[in-house]
Design a protein around this motif. Structure first.
Motif, PDB file in Angstrom:
ATOM      1  N   SER A 105     -12.107   8.627 -18.718  1.00  0.00           N
ATOM      2  CA  SER A 105     -11.477   9.434 -17.663  1.00  0.00           C
ATOM      3  C   SER A 105     -10.041   8.970 -17.430  1.00  0.00           C
ATOM      4  CB  SER A 105     -12.295   9.372 -16.387  1.00  0.00           C
ATOM      5  OG  SER A 105     -12.706   8.050 -16.127  1.00  0.00           O
ATOM      6  N   ASN A 106      -9.195   9.136 -18.453  1.00  0.00           N
ATOM      7  CA  ASN A 106      -7.777   8.726 -18.390  1.00  0.00           C
ATOM      8  C   ASN A 106      -7.017   9.447 -17.287  1.00  0.00           C
ATOM      9  OD1 ASN A 106      -7.433   6.737 -20.272  1.00  0.00           O
ATOM     10  ND2 ASN A 106      -6.947   8.132 -21.941  1.00  0.00           N
ATOM     11  N   SER A 107      -7.390  10.669 -16.994  1.00  0.00           N
ATOM     12  CA  SER A 107      -6.634  11.452 -16.010  1.00  0.00           C
ATOM     13  C   SER A 107      -6.725  10.827 -14.614  1.00  0.00           C
ATOM     14  CB  SER A 107      -7.128  12.880 -15.980  1.00  0.00           C
ATOM     15  OG  SER A 107      -8.492  12.910 -15.621  1.00  0.00           O
ATOM     16  N   ASN A 108      -7.737  10.036 -14.337  1.00  0.00           N
ATOM     17  CA  ASN A 108      -7.865   9.385 -13.025  1.00  0.00           C
ATOM     18  C   ASN A 108      -6.869   8.247 -12.850  1.00  0.00           C
ATOM     19  OD1 ASN A 108      -9.938  11.132 -12.605  1.00  0.00           O
ATOM     20  ND2 ASN A 108     -11.553   9.612 -12.627  1.00  0.00           N
ATOM     21  N   LEU A 109      -6.248   7.824 -13.933  1.00  0.00           N
ATOM     22  CA  LEU A 109      -5.297   6.707 -13.869  1.00  0.00           C
ATOM     23  C   LEU A 109      -3.844   7.174 -13.827  1.00  0.00           C
ATOM     24  CD1 LEU A 109      -6.929   4.146 -16.312  1.00  0.00           C
ATOM     25  CD2 LEU A 109      -6.836   4.054 -13.822  1.00  0.00           C
ATOM     26  N   ILE A 110      -3.622   8.453 -13.593  1.00  0.00           N
ATOM     27  CA  ILE A 110      -2.264   8.978 -13.455  1.00  0.00           C
ATOM     28  C   ILE A 110      -1.956   8.999 -11.970  1.00  0.00           C
ATOM     29  CG2 ILE A 110      -0.732  10.930 -13.853  1.00  0.00           C
ATOM     30  CD1 ILE A 110      -2.568  11.675 -16.224  1.00  0.00           C
ATOM     31  N   PHE A 111      -1.046   8.122 -11.549  1.00  0.00           N
ATOM     32  CA  PHE A 111      -0.805   7.933 -10.124  1.00  0.00           C
ATOM     33  C   PHE A 111       0.427   8.659  -9.618  1.00  0.00           C
ATOM     34  CE2 PHE A 111      -2.827   3.637 -11.101  1.00  0.00           C
ATOM     35  CZ  PHE A 111      -4.107   4.134 -10.901  1.00  0.00           C
ATOM     36  N   ASN A 112       1.285   9.147 -10.469  1.00  0.00           N
ATOM     37  CA  ASN A 112       2.519   9.815 -10.017  1.00  0.00           C
ATOM     38  C   ASN A 112       2.343  11.311  -9.980  1.00  0.00           C
ATOM     39  OD1 ASN A 112       3.532   7.273  -9.997  1.00  0.00           O
ATOM     40  ND2 ASN A 112       4.742   7.525 -11.836  1.00  0.00           N
TER      41      ASN A 112
ATOM     42  N   SER B 236     -11.414   9.015  -1.543  1.00  0.00           N
ATOM     43  CA  SER B 236     -10.110   8.419  -1.298  1.00  0.00           C
ATOM     44  C   SER B 236     -10.145   6.958  -1.732  1.00  0.00           C
ATOM     45  CB  SER B 236      -9.772   8.539   0.190  1.00  0.00           C
ATOM     46  OG  SER B 236      -8.537   7.951   0.453  1.00  0.00           O
ATOM     47  N   PHE B 237      -9.257   6.596  -2.662  1.00  0.00           N
ATOM     48  CA  PHE B 237      -9.186   5.238  -3.192  1.00  0.00           C
ATOM     49  C   PHE B 237      -7.875   4.597  -2.750  1.00  0.00           C
ATOM     50  CE2 PHE B 237     -11.708   7.773  -6.110  1.00  0.00           C
ATOM     51  CZ  PHE B 237     -12.843   6.998  -6.267  1.00  0.00           C
ATOM     52  N   PRO B 238      -7.930   3.439  -2.067  1.00  0.00           N
ATOM     53  CA  PRO B 238      -6.685   2.770  -1.677  1.00  0.00           C
ATOM     54  C   PRO B 238      -5.925   2.288  -2.911  1.00  0.00           C
ATOM     55  CG  PRO B 238      -8.600   1.479  -0.993  1.00  0.00           C
ATOM     56  CD  PRO B 238      -9.107   2.734  -1.596  1.00  0.00           C
ATOM     57  N   ILE B 239      -4.602   2.452  -2.871  1.00  0.00           N
ATOM     58  CA  ILE B 239      -3.775   2.074  -4.014  1.00  0.00           C
ATOM     59  C   ILE B 239      -2.543   1.321  -3.514  1.00  0.00           C
ATOM     60  CG2 ILE B 239      -2.684   4.355  -4.042  1.00  0.00           C
ATOM     61  CD1 ILE B 239      -2.422   4.028  -7.104  1.00  0.00           C
TER      62      ILE B 239
ATOM     63  N   ARG C  77       0.840  -1.190   0.000  1.00  0.00           N
ATOM     64  CA  ARG C  77       0.000   0.000   0.000  1.00  0.00           C
ATOM     65  C   ARG C  77       0.877   1.243   0.000  1.00  0.00           C
ATOM     66  NH1 ARG C  77      -5.626   0.853   3.039  1.00  0.00           N
ATOM     67  NH2 ARG C  77      -6.082   2.887   2.163  1.00  0.00           N
ATOM     68  N   MET C  78       0.529   2.184  -0.849  1.00  0.00           N
ATOM     69  CA  MET C  78       1.278   3.435  -0.926  1.00  0.00           C
ATOM     70  C   MET C  78       0.983   4.265   0.327  1.00  0.00           C
ATOM     71  SD  MET C  78       0.893   4.316  -4.969  1.00  0.00           S
ATOM     72  CE  MET C  78       2.060   5.654  -4.989  1.00  0.00           C
ATOM     73  N   SER C  79       1.887   5.156   0.662  1.00  0.00           N
ATOM     74  CA  SER C  79       1.732   5.940   1.884  1.00  0.00           C
ATOM     75  C   SER C  79       0.532   6.881   1.822  1.00  0.00           C
ATOM     76  CB  SER C  79       3.007   6.726   2.171  1.00  0.00           C
ATOM     77  OG  SER C  79       3.317   7.558   1.082  1.00  0.00           O
TER      78      SER C  79
ATOM     79  N   GLU D 264       2.248  -0.882 -16.034  1.00  0.00           N
ATOM     80  CA  GLU D 264       3.061   0.007 -16.866  1.00  0.00           C
ATOM     81  C   GLU D 264       4.393  -0.679 -17.114  1.00  0.00           C
ATOM     82  OE1 GLU D 264       3.507   3.611 -14.673  1.00  0.00           O
ATOM     83  OE2 GLU D 264       1.494   4.311 -15.175  1.00  0.00           O
ATOM     84  N   THR D 265       4.808  -0.698 -18.373  1.00  0.00           N
ATOM     85  CA  THR D 265       6.064  -1.364 -18.696  1.00  0.00           C
ATOM     86  C   THR D 265       6.811  -0.615 -19.785  1.00  0.00           C
ATOM     87  OG1 THR D 265       7.064  -3.475 -19.331  1.00  0.00           O
ATOM     88  CG2 THR D 265       4.980  -2.907 -20.376  1.00  0.00           C
TER      89      THR D 265
END
Length: 163
Positions: free
Chosen positions: A156-163, A59-62, A44-46, A122-123
């Motif tokens: 909604s591609n922008s919701n999948l940008i995690f960095n 808030s979505f757990p990732i 789990r990310m911080s 992502e690869t």
């Protein structure tokens, strides 16, 4: 006089694969099962993936795992978030202006509201053994179904940008 023309490519590219997972388990249990079956080390990310809306904060757990040998990063993110919404009743009604609360389910990708989780891969390579991963995820007892989502289907591609 020569004319210099610069073309900007607005294509984000399909540098990731996305798997939708239908499962009623909690996020940490799903991460544990995927770790066990796919031989990953999702952690789990911080900080959770957070969005603000007029109704409240979502808030979505990732969970994340970076495979440095394969140059691949895996993200497991929940698609559903439950928030409490407060609304004021009709001032002229029987309970005149009483404040009530209700629970509303919000989705990370609203166009796929039936999916419970997404596994984003992502690869740097052209291909990931997606069929093998799908078969392994579908072998998990708690998983109802898992399937690939083509990136061009996502609105909604922008919701999948995690960095």
């Amino acid at each position: 006089m020569a004319v210099l023309k610069i073309l900007l490519d607005d294509d984000f590219g399909d540098d990731f694969s996305l798997i939708a997972i239908h499962c009623s388990e909690e996020a940490y249990k799903m991460a544990y099962s995927i770790n066990k079956h796919l031989n990953l080390r999702l952690r789990r990310m911080s900080t959770d993936l957070e969005f603000s809306e007029d109704q409240g904060k979502m808030s979505f757990p990732i969970f994340e795992f970076e495979d440095q040998f394969q140059y691949t990063t895996y993200y497991l993110v929940s698609n559903k978030c439950k928030i409490n919404v407060r609304q004021q009743g009709n001032p002229g009604g029987l309970f005149g202006g009483a404040i009530s609360e209700r629970v509303v389910t919000k989705n990370l990708l609203p166009e796929f509201k039936n999916a419970d989780f997404f596994l984003k891969i992502e690869t740097d390579f052209d291909r990931v053994p997606l069929r093998k991963n799908l078969a392994l995820i579908n072998d998990i007892e708690e998983v109802i179904s898992a399937y690939e989502i083509e990136p061009n289907q996502i609105k909604s591609n922008s919701n999948l940008i995690f960095n």
